[in-house]
Design an enzyme around this catalytic site. Structure first.
Site, PDB file in Angstrom:
ATOM      1  N   ASP A  75       0.877  -1.165   0.000  1.00  0.00           N
ATOM      2  CA  ASP A  75       0.000   0.000   0.000  1.00  0.00           C
ATOM      3  C   ASP A  75       0.925   1.230   0.000  1.00  0.00           C
ATOM      4  O   ASP A  75       2.093   1.123   0.381  1.00  0.00           O
ATOM      5  CB  ASP A  75      -0.869  -0.054   1.266  1.00  0.00           C
ATOM      6  CG  ASP A  75      -1.559   1.251   1.554  1.00  0.00           C
ATOM      7  OD1 ASP A  75      -2.264   1.741   0.659  1.00  0.00           O
ATOM      8  OD2 ASP A  75      -1.381   1.787   2.668  1.00  0.00           O
TER       9      ASP A  75
HETATM   10 MG   LIG Z   1      -2.719   3.061   3.756  1.00  0.00          MG
END
Ligand SMILES: [Mg+2]
Length: 215
Positions: free
Chosen positions: A12
């Protein structure tokens, strides 16, 4: 270092690779005050972080979502270079993984122009093999589609990959895609929230993450 446990390592972006947590919080606060006249608590603002911006704005106010979205993005883009930060040890970790021959990717709910702006402010220490942004899939985390899209681009299977993130949405997406999931506690969400998603591990530092990746 030992061989890596997974040849494909996906991350991410926000709150995991780059510290955009204050940037995101302040952008929301500005947009909500500007458009709605008041901002909810930080806890309410942060609860949706990690999902696409428009989805977050629709939750705050369906009728004002469009204006919130544009107001957020204007302020966010104008303040990215000022508020974005690195995480200690993350650059070293990425370089180590690249040196070990891992194929490295980003899977983010952010839009591509905002990702490019972040790299302009803090240039990446490595070359990413794939970057999946919100434009790349019709549905988003916690759905597995973004992770699966990264694997497709890399011609890799879920078994070959691990996805690392700071939000429960990241871990849900990884689990649904069938790859390993690792939570990191240096972003938005705490250990308890991440552990509830049954990740393979929850780590507190990039050094600890490297230990898990090295098996
Ligand atoms: Mg994040």
């Amino acid at each position: 270092m030992h061989a890596l446990r997974w040849p494909v390592v996906l991350f991410d972006l926000d709150g995991t690779v780059l510290d955009t947590v204050e940037l995101i919080r302040a952008s929301h606060e500005y947009a909500l005050r500007e458009v709605l006249g008041q901002a909810p608590s930080d806890a309410e603002i942060m609860a949706g972080i990690g999902t696409p911006l428009m989805e977050q704005m629709e939750k705050f106010s369906p009728e004002n979502a469009e204006e919130l979205f544009h107001t957020y993005r204007r302020w966010n883009h104008a303040n990215t270079a000022r508020l974005i930060r690195r995480y200690d040890g993350m650059e070293e970790l990425l370089i180590e993984l690249e040196n070990e021959g891992a194929r490295l990717g980003i899977v983010t709910s952010k839009m591509k122009d905002a990702v490019d702006l972040a790299w302009d402010a803090l240039p990446s220490p490595i070359v990413w093999d794939v970057i999946i942004t919100t434009e790349d899939t019709p549905v988003h985390k916690p759905h597995p589609a973004p992770v699966l899209k990264a694997l497709e681009r890399l011609d890799a299977t879920p078994e070959q990959a691990v996805y690392i993130g700071d939000s429960p949405f990241d871990l849900q997406s990884a689990n649904a895609a069938g790859c390993a999931a690792i939570g990191v506690t240096w972003g938005v969400f705490n250990r308890e929230t991440l552990a509830a998603e049954n990740p393979l591990a929850v780590v507190d530092t990039p050094a600890e993450l490297l230990e898990v990746l090295a098996g």
